[in-house]
Scaffold this motif. Structure first.
Motif, PDB file in Angstrom:
ATOM      1  N   GLN B  64       0.866  -1.182   0.000  1.00  0.00           N
ATOM      2  CA  GLN B  64       0.000   0.000   0.000  1.00  0.00           C
ATOM      3  C   GLN B  64       0.899   1.227   0.000  1.00  0.00           C
ATOM      4  N   GLY B  65       1.011   1.863  -1.176  1.00  0.00           N
ATOM      5  CA  GLY B  65       2.018   2.911  -1.345  1.00  0.00           C
ATOM      6  C   GLY B  65       1.527   4.322  -1.087  1.00  0.00           C
ATOM      7  N   PHE B  66       0.211   4.503  -0.897  1.00  0.00           N
ATOM      8  CA  PHE B  66      -0.324   5.850  -0.639  1.00  0.00           C
ATOM      9  C   PHE B  66      -1.246   5.787   0.577  1.00  0.00           C
ATOM     10  N   PRO B  68      -4.338   5.521   2.746  1.00  0.00           N
ATOM     11  CA  PRO B  68      -5.760   5.247   2.514  1.00  0.00           C
ATOM     12  C   PRO B  68      -6.610   6.413   3.006  1.00  0.00           C
ATOM     13  N   LYS B  69      -7.829   6.541   2.446  1.00  0.00           N
ATOM     14  CA  LYS B  69      -8.725   7.596   2.910  1.00  0.00           C
ATOM     15  C   LYS B  69      -9.094   7.333   4.367  1.00  0.00           C
ATOM     16  N   PRO B  71     -11.685   8.772   7.478  1.00  0.00           N
ATOM     17  CA  PRO B  71     -12.016   7.354   7.617  1.00  0.00           C
ATOM     18  C   PRO B  71     -12.263   6.718   6.254  1.00  0.00           C
ATOM     19  N   PRO B  72     -12.260   5.416   6.142  1.00  0.00           N
ATOM     20  CA  PRO B  72     -12.330   4.457   7.248  1.00  0.00           C
ATOM     21  C   PRO B  72     -10.975   4.147   7.904  1.00  0.00           C
ATOM     22  N   TYR B  73      -9.847   4.494   7.260  1.00  0.00           N
ATOM     23  CA  TYR B  73      -8.559   4.079   7.820  1.00  0.00           C
ATOM     24  C   TYR B  73      -8.315   4.728   9.175  1.00  0.00           C
TER      25      TYR B  73
END
Lengths: 382, 141
Positions: B64-66, B68-69, B71-73
Motif C-alpha cells: 500500500q504505497g499511498f 488510505p482515505k 475514515p475508514p482508515y
C-alpha cells in the motif's frame, strides 16, 4: 422464437471531469444525443433501464427529459450497472414486451481512489480501519500472483497503459488524451506494487445512452444497424478471488468473467476466434492482460508475447480497448460498461475516425468486471 | 496505557498467542473468516466458531504505497508521515487464505510461498489514550 435486437442510436457525454454539470445532467445529455443519432425523440421511448452508483436515481431524469409515463426501471448492480441496464433492455425487446427503448448509465465520483462503503459491502469497521478497504490492493495482489504464475513482465503492464493513452489521444470523448510513454508509465509513483500510478484508471464522470429496437424495425432509424448477439451477466462462484474479500477459499474458481464469457459465446453461437476487436475491463493495466485469457482470447501467459508484439494495438491482429479503455476514459461506474458498447457500435459502423480498426470489423466484444465479483459481456455484430 | 483490539471478535485478545476467529461449517467443514452464520460452499446454515491457524504461506502480496482515505482508515494517513505497508493473502493449510497486513513492506523481501506467522501490531491511539491494535502476518525468521 425470440426477437432479434438492434442498437439504432448511441449518445455519450464526454468522460473525464466536467465542473458544474451533475452526473444526472451528463446522463440527460447522453440520452438527447442518442435520440438525435437515431432521429427519435424522448417521447418515442417505450421503456428505459438506467443506473448510476454515485449520481442519483436514474428515473428522476424524466423530470428533465419529459414526463411521458414510460416504464423506467432503476438498475444498481455495482460495476455491472450499465451492462445490467443493457441486459435488461435487450431481454425486454427479445421477449416481445416492447419494441423500442433505451439503456442509460451515468456517474460522477469524488477524486482519488474509491472510498469503500464497508457497511454496504457487508464488511466490519475493523476492515477499513486496518487499512484493507482499498480496491487497488486487490488489483495489485491479483496481477502479482498472475505474473508469478504465468511470467508476465512489468514491461508488458507498462505497454498496456501506454497503448491506452495513445488510443485515448485519438478519441475526442476520452478524458486522458495525452500519450504517455512506456518509460513514463513504469517510472510513475508505485501505488500498489507492481502497479504504478499510470497503470490505474481513475474514478471519473460521464454518461452513455443506447437506443435498442426490434431488429426488423432497425432500418426505420439507421442505415447502419448493429445487432446485439449476446448479453450476459454473471456473479462469482465459491473459490473465486475477488475485490474486498477478508478471506478466500483454498479451492480455486476461475471467476465470473469466465462464466459470463462462455454464456455470451454460447448465446451468440460463435467463439473467440470470430471476434474482430474487444473492449475489456482495464481498471488497471494488469486487468486487461488477465481478462484477455479469462475471456477466452488466448491461453494464460500468451499475453506476454501478444502485447510485446503489438497484437492488441488498433492495427494489430486483435485490437483491445480501441477508445483508450478505463485507463484513458476513467471509470464512472454506471456508464463504463455502456461506453464499451458505444465504442464497438462506432467501430462496426466504420465511424471511429482516427482510431478506426481497419478491414471493416464485423464482430465486437465487451467485458466489464468489478465489485463485488461481477462480470458483464456483450457481443455485437454488423 | 491499555492495548485494545480494533474490534472484538476478529482475533483472540488479550492472548499470549493471538489467533484469528473464524467459522467452520458443521456440514462440509469449510472454513470462513470473519465469523459468519451460513456456508458459501455448501449453503449449509450451521457453523461453529473456531480459532484459525497462526502460521501459513504467502499466497500473494502488494504494498500500500499511498495513504488510505481516513475514515475508514484508523492508522496514520498524513501524507507527510505515512509509511507504506504490505498487504497480502496468507494461505493457512487446510483452512483458507486470509487477507492481512504484512509487517514487511519491502518488495525485495516479500516472496510468494514464504512462511508467515500471525502477530499483533499497533494501529493508532484512541480518544482515551489506549493503543488500538490489529492483526498482521510477519515473515518467520
Amino acid at each position: 422464437m425470440t426477437t432479434e435486437v438492434a442498437i439504432v442510436g448511441i449518445g455519450m457525454h464526454e468522460f473525464g471531469r466536467t465542473e458544474g454539470v451533475s452526473g444526472m445532467d451528463q446522463g440527460v445529455i447522453a440520452v438527447r444525443r442518442a435520440c438525435s443519432d437515431a432521429g427519435l425523440s424522448w417521447e418515442d421511448m417505450q421503456f428505459a433501464f438506467g443506473g448510476s452508483m454515485a449520481a442519483g436515481a436514474a428515473d428522476t431524469m424524466v423530470s428533465l427529459l419529459g414526463l411521458t409515463g414510460l416504464q423506467f426501471i432503476n438498475v444498481a448492480n455495482g460495476c455491472a450497472t450499465g451492462g445490467s441496464a443493457l441486459f435488461s433492455a435487450y431481454n425486454t425487446i427479445r421477449s416481445g414486451v416492447f419494441d423500442l427503448g433505451i439503456a442509460i448509465g451515468f456517474d460522477k465520483h469524488e477524486r482519488g481512489a474509491f472510498r469503500v462503503n464497508t457497511k454496504g459491502s457487508g464488511l466490519g469497521d475493523w476492515y477499513g480501519a486496518s487499512g484493507l478497504a482499498l480496491t487497488t490492493q486487490f488489483f495489485g495482489m491479483k496481477i502479482n500472483r498472475y505474473m508469478h504464475e504465468y511470467g508476465i513482465t512489468p514491461s508488458t503492464l507498462a505497454k498496456v497503459s501506454s497503448k491506452a493513452f495513445r488510443n485515448g489521444s485519438l478519441n475526442p470523448m476520452a478524458w486522458r488524451r495525452k500519450p504517455i510513454s512506456e518509460e513514463e508509465v513504469a517510472n510513475s509513483p508505485m501505488l500498489s506494487y507492481p502497479l504504478t500510478q499510470y497503470m490505474f484508471c481513475n474514478p471519473g464522470e460521464g454518461g452513455v445512452a443506447l437506443i435498442l429496437c426490434r431488429a426488423d424495425k432497425a432500418h426505420l432509424y439507421t442505415d447502419k444497424p448493429v445487432y446485439l448477439r449476446a448479453a450476459a451477466v454473471r456473479s462469482r462462484r465459491f473459490g473465486s478471488f475477488e475485490v474486498l474479500a477478508p478471506s478466500i477459499a483454498l479451492e480455486h474458481n476461475a471467476g465470473p468473467t469466465v462464466d459470463a464469457s462462455k454464456a455470451a459465446f454460447e448465446m451468440a453461437g460463435i467463439g473467440p476466434d470470430d471476434i474482430d476487436l474487444a473492449q475489456l475491463q482495464d481498471t488497471e493495466a494488469g486487468a486487461e492482460v488477465m481478462h484477455m485469457a479469462e475471456n477466452g482470447f488466448c491461453e494464460h501467459g500468451e499475453q506476454e508475447w501478444m502485447i510485446q508484439a503489438g497484437e492488441t494495438e488498433i492495427g494489430g491482429k486483435f485490437p483491445v480497448n480501441t477508445d483508450g479503455g478505463c485507463l484513458a476514459n476513467g471509470e464512472p461506474i454506471g456508464a463504463s460498461g455502456l461506453r464499451q458498447v458505444y465504442e464497438n457500435v462506432l467501430q462496426l459502423r466504420g465511424d471511429a475516425g482516427a482510431r478506426q480498426v481497419p478491414n471493416n470489423p464485423k464482430v465486437a466484444y465487451t467485458h466489464v468486471y468489478g465489485a463485488p465479483g461481477i462480470s458483464g459481456v456483450t457481443i455485437l455484430s454488423r | 496505557m491499555a492495548r485494545v483490539p480494533v474490534t472484538e471478535g476478529v482475533f483472540t485478545w488479550p492472548s499470549a498467542k493471538p489467533a484469528l476467529i473464524g467459522s467452520r461449517c458443521v456440514k462440509c467443514g469449510n472454513h470462513m473468516f470473519p465469523v459468519q452464520s451460513g456456508c458459501p460452499k455448501c449453503t449449509g446454515d450451521t457453523t461453529e466458531t473456531v480459532e484459525l491457524g497462526r502460521r501459513g504461506t504467502l499466497w500473494t502480496w502488494t504494498v500500500q504505497g499511498f495513504p488510505p482515505k481516513a475514515p475508514p482508515y484508523a492508522g496514520d494517513a498524513d501524507p507527510k508521515t505515512f509509511k507504506a505497508f504490505g498487504v497480502g493473502y496468507v494461505e493457512l493449510p487446510g483452512e483458507l487464505k486470509i487477507e492481512t497486513r504484512l509487517t514487511e513492506a519491502d518488495p525485495e523481501k516479500l516472496k510468494i510461498g514464504m512462511e508467515m506467522e500471525m502477530v499483533i501490531i499497533p494501529l493508532c491511539t484512541d480518544e482515551n489514550g489506549n493503543e488500538v491494535v490489529t492483526f498482521a502476518f510477519a515473515p518467520v525468521a
